[in-house]
Write a protein that holds these residues in place. Structure first.
Motif, PDB file in Angstrom:
ATOM      1  N   GLY A   2     -37.053 -25.974 -46.431  1.00 12.53           N
ATOM      2  CA  GLY A   2     -36.756 -25.646 -45.044  1.00 12.53           C
ATOM      3  C   GLY A   2     -35.677 -26.509 -44.417  1.00 12.53           C
ATOM      4  N   LEU A   3     -34.915 -27.221 -45.250  1.00 12.17           N
ATOM      5  CA  LEU A   3     -33.822 -28.025 -44.713  1.00 12.17           C
ATOM      6  C   LEU A   3     -32.690 -27.105 -44.270  1.00 12.17           C
ATOM      7  N   LEU A   4     -32.084 -27.422 -43.138  1.00 16.67           N
ATOM      8  CA  LEU A   4     -31.094 -26.527 -42.546  1.00 16.67           C
ATOM      9  C   LEU A   4     -29.730 -26.649 -43.201  1.00 16.67           C
ATOM     10  N   ALA A   5     -29.361 -27.851 -43.633  1.00 11.58           N
ATOM     11  CA  ALA A   5     -27.991 -28.072 -44.093  1.00 11.58           C
ATOM     12  C   ALA A   5     -27.922 -29.362 -44.889  1.00 11.58           C
ATOM     13  N   ALA A  38     -30.375 -32.508 -45.275  1.00  7.31           N
ATOM     14  CA  ALA A  38     -30.321 -33.393 -46.439  1.00  7.31           C
ATOM     15  C   ALA A  38     -29.015 -34.171 -46.407  1.00  7.31           C
ATOM     16  N   THR A  39     -29.068 -35.413 -46.867  1.00  5.77           N
ATOM     17  CA  THR A  39     -27.862 -36.212 -47.071  1.00  5.77           C
ATOM     18  C   THR A  39     -27.734 -36.487 -48.557  1.00  5.77           C
ATOM     19  N   ASP A  40     -26.575 -36.138 -49.118  1.00  2.61           N
ATOM     20  CA  ASP A  40     -26.363 -36.207 -50.566  1.00  2.61           C
ATOM     21  C   ASP A  40     -25.110 -37.031 -50.861  1.00  2.61           C
ATOM     22  N   GLY A  97     -22.838 -28.207 -44.793  1.00  3.81           N
ATOM     23  CA  GLY A  97     -23.031 -26.938 -45.487  1.00  3.81           C
ATOM     24  C   GLY A  97     -24.428 -26.406 -45.237  1.00  3.81           C
ATOM     25  N   ALA A  98     -24.537 -25.166 -44.780  1.00  2.00           N
ATOM     26  CA  ALA A  98     -25.840 -24.585 -44.455  1.00  2.00           C
ATOM     27  C   ALA A  98     -26.659 -24.325 -45.715  1.00  2.00           C
TER      28      ALA A  98
END
Length: 241
Positions: free
Chosen positions: A173-176, A153-155, A92-93
């Motif tokens: 500034g994380l892309l997705a 990010a990893t969630d 997800g962006a």
């Protein structure tokens, strides 16, 4: 050595490089683009296929959803001799202007999951191997494809990604955001393995879209089409490694 308890494979069964999508169904989709393929094992969320693409022998192994099942796959793939793992997923962006169907190559992942932190401190960076990262970018350019390259990010909690989380990720500034890369990068680095990740955007959280909300299916049509393009990039990269 006995077979691994989840992947049901042993040394000699697989190749030295594996493409690791989350979805077992995507294993078949990747295999269908290869020159030949053979199912090796199938258990729970894990489906494993050996294939050949452009003369390069490779393995395709699904990981299921999330970092815990991904870590199991990494542990057991490493135990039977796999040395390079490339995630081929969806994401997800988190930035305006990144569209559904765009592709993201991660150069790092924030550890907003718990699995990697059972192995090491959250302060230790989760980063891919430079050669794998470069091969994905080079393969995209060779295929005349544009990709967004940057941190993600990893969630762990898909349904708990609140506006506060999303705003923090966007401001950083994380892309997705996705659910596997940080564990993959961290474990591979610790074990001396090479790793990388390319993901197709299936929604844009800052613009208010998530997968499944507009099409009545998990992936929007444009994302479905571009997953195949990301697969082709990953196969081209794998063939060069």
């Amino acid at each position: 050595m006995a077979k691994q308890p989840h992947l049901l494979v042993e040394p000699g069964d697989l190749t030295d490089i594996a493409l690791v999508p989350g979805d077992p169904g995507r294993v078949d989709r990747i295999a269908g683009l290869c020159d030949d393929h053979e199912v090796v094992a199938e258990n729970r969320e894990y489906k494993l296929v050996n294939a050949t693409y452009d003369g390069r022998e490779l393995t395709i192994c699904s990981t299921g959803i999330g970092s815990p099942s991904t870590a199991i796959a990494v542990e057991e793939l490493e135990a039977v001799g796999v040395e390079t793992l490339i995630r081929v997923g969806t994401t997800g962006a988190l930035q305006e202007g990144i569209e559904i169907g765009d592709m993201v190559v991660a150069n790092g992942a924030a550890k907003d999951e718990g699995t990697s932190q059972r192995y090491e401190s959250k302060s230790v960076p989760a980063v891919p191997d430079y050669d794998v990262l470069s091969s994905l970018v080079d393969a995209a350019e060779a295929n005349d494809e544009d990709v967004h390259v940057g941190p993600i990010a990893t969630d762990d909690a898909f349904y708990a990604e609140t506006d506060e989380y999303i705003n923090d990720w966007e401001d950083a500034g994380l892309l997705a955001v996705e659910m596997e890369a940080a564990a993959l990068f961290s474990l591979c680095r610790r074990k001396g393995l090479r790793s990388g990740a390319i993901c197709t955007v299936d929604g844009n959280l800052v613009e208010g879209t998530q997968k499944g909300e507009t099409e009545g299916e998990e992936l929007p049509e444009k994302a479905k089409n571009n997953v195949e393009r990301a697969i082709e990039i990953s196969l081209t990269a794998a063939a060069s490694l």
